[in-house]
Design a protein around this motif. Structure first.
Motif, PDB file in Angstrom:
ATOM      1  N   GLN A   1      53.231  64.954  50.917  1.00  0.00           N
ATOM      2  CA  GLN A   1      53.620  63.555  51.143  1.00  0.00           C
ATOM      3  C   GLN A   1      53.109  63.077  52.501  1.00  0.00           C
ATOM      4  O   GLN A   1      52.542  61.994  52.615  1.00  0.00           O
ATOM      5  N   ALA A   2      53.292  63.895  53.518  1.00  0.00           N
ATOM      6  CA  ALA A   2      52.829  63.527  54.860  1.00  0.00           C
ATOM      7  C   ALA A   2      51.305  63.455  54.909  1.00  0.00           C
ATOM      8  O   ALA A   2      50.745  62.565  55.555  1.00  0.00           O
ATOM      9  N   LEU A   3      50.629  64.355  54.210  1.00  0.00           N
ATOM     10  CA  LEU A   3      49.170  64.334  54.167  1.00  0.00           C
ATOM     11  C   LEU A   3      48.676  63.033  53.544  1.00  0.00           C
ATOM     12  O   LEU A   3      47.759  62.389  54.071  1.00  0.00           O
ATOM     13  N   GLY A   4      49.294  62.630  52.455  1.00  0.00           N
ATOM     14  CA  GLY A   4      48.923  61.380  51.809  1.00  0.00           C
ATOM     15  C   GLY A   4      49.180  60.176  52.690  1.00  0.00           C
ATOM     16  O   GLY A   4      48.331  59.276  52.802  1.00  0.00           O
ATOM     17  N   GLU A   5      50.333  60.141  53.324  1.00  0.00           N
ATOM     18  CA  GLU A   5      50.649  59.028  54.219  1.00  0.00           C
ATOM     19  C   GLU A   5      49.697  58.991  55.413  1.00  0.00           C
ATOM     20  O   GLU A   5      49.247  57.915  55.825  1.00  0.00           O
ATOM     21  N   GLY A   6      49.399  60.154  55.947  1.00  0.00           N
ATOM     22  CA  GLY A   6      48.491  60.225  57.084  1.00  0.00           C
ATOM     23  C   GLY A   6      47.084  59.788  56.706  1.00  0.00           C
ATOM     24  O   GLY A   6      46.430  59.047  57.447  1.00  0.00           O
ATOM     25  N   ALA A   7      46.612  60.224  55.540  1.00  0.00           N
ATOM     26  CA  ALA A   7      45.279  59.831  55.078  1.00  0.00           C
ATOM     27  C   ALA A   7      45.224  58.325  54.835  1.00  0.00           C
ATOM     28  O   ALA A   7      44.227  57.672  55.184  1.00  0.00           O
ATOM     29  N   ALA A   8      46.275  57.779  54.261  1.00  0.00           N
ATOM     30  CA  ALA A   8      46.314  56.326  54.023  1.00  0.00           C
ATOM     31  C   ALA A   8      46.294  55.562  55.343  1.00  0.00           C
ATOM     32  O   ALA A   8      45.606  54.542  55.471  1.00  0.00           O
ATOM     33  N   MET A   9      47.018  56.054  56.318  1.00  0.00           N
ATOM     34  CA  MET A   9      47.060  55.418  57.630  1.00  0.00           C
ATOM     35  C   MET A   9      45.671  55.418  58.270  1.00  0.00           C
ATOM     36  O   MET A   9      45.227  54.408  58.822  1.00  0.00           O
ATOM     37  N   ILE A  10      44.979  56.532  58.162  1.00  0.00           N
ATOM     38  CA  ILE A  10      43.637  56.645  58.729  1.00  0.00           C
ATOM     39  C   ILE A  10      42.657  55.748  57.961  1.00  0.00           C
ATOM     40  O   ILE A  10      41.832  55.046  58.548  1.00  0.00           O
ATOM     41  N   ALA A  11      42.752  55.733  56.640  1.00  0.00           N
ATOM     42  CA  ALA A  11      41.840  54.949  55.806  1.00  0.00           C
ATOM     43  C   ALA A  11      41.982  53.440  56.063  1.00  0.00           C
ATOM     44  O   ALA A  11      41.003  52.708  55.932  1.00  0.00           O
ATOM     45  N   GLN A  12      43.148  52.992  56.436  1.00  0.00           N
ATOM     46  CA  GLN A  12      43.358  51.569  56.726  1.00  0.00           C
ATOM     47  C   GLN A  12      42.423  51.071  57.825  1.00  0.00           C
ATOM     48  O   GLN A  12      42.001  49.920  57.807  1.00  0.00           O
ATOM     49  N   HIS A  13      42.107  51.938  58.757  1.00  0.00           N
ATOM     50  CA  HIS A  13      41.233  51.533  59.857  1.00  0.00           C
ATOM     51  C   HIS A  13      39.798  51.265  59.395  1.00  0.00           C
ATOM     52  O   HIS A  13      39.046  50.599  60.076  1.00  0.00           O
ATOM     53  N   PHE A  14      39.441  51.785  58.235  1.00  0.00           N
ATOM     54  CA  PHE A  14      38.097  51.604  57.718  1.00  0.00           C
ATOM     55  C   PHE A  14      38.014  50.531  56.646  1.00  0.00           C
ATOM     56  O   PHE A  14      36.956  50.266  56.119  1.00  0.00           O
ATOM     57  N   HIS A  15      39.153  49.909  56.323  1.00  0.00           N
ATOM     58  CA  HIS A  15      39.234  48.860  55.306  1.00  0.00           C
ATOM     59  C   HIS A  15      38.600  49.312  54.016  1.00  0.00           C
ATOM     60  O   HIS A  15      37.809  48.716  53.397  1.00  0.00           O
TER      61      HIS A  15
END
Length: 73
Positions: free
Chosen positions: A59-73
């Motif tokens: 769950q944390a891995l998914g949330e963290g990846a989503a957070m990082i991906a937001q910066h790349f739109h």
């Protein structure tokens, strides 16, 4: 650098790392003597504490990846 990103009540590494799985399992089971390899075997065998530790990690891995991906739109 990614591991040092602020996440929940700490940094991402606190939730997405080998140590995070070990600590989560220990908090649930009371056992502090097992490494991730053994915890993963227990999870495959159906141990509820081991499965929960990996589910929390995922769950944390998914949330963290989503957070990082937001910066790349």
């Amino acid at each position: 650098e990614i591991w040092d990103l602020p996440f929940r009540e700490g940094k991402l590494e606190d939730y997405v790392s080998r140590q995070a799985i070990i600590d989560n399992y220990a908090a649930r089971s009371g056992r502090t003597d097992l490494d991730v390899r053994v915890i993963s075997i227990l999870a495959r065998e159906g141990n509820i504490h081991a499965r929960a530790a990996f589910a929390t990690f995922a769950q944390a891995l998914g949330e963290g990846a989503a957070m990082i991906a937001q910066h790349f739109h």
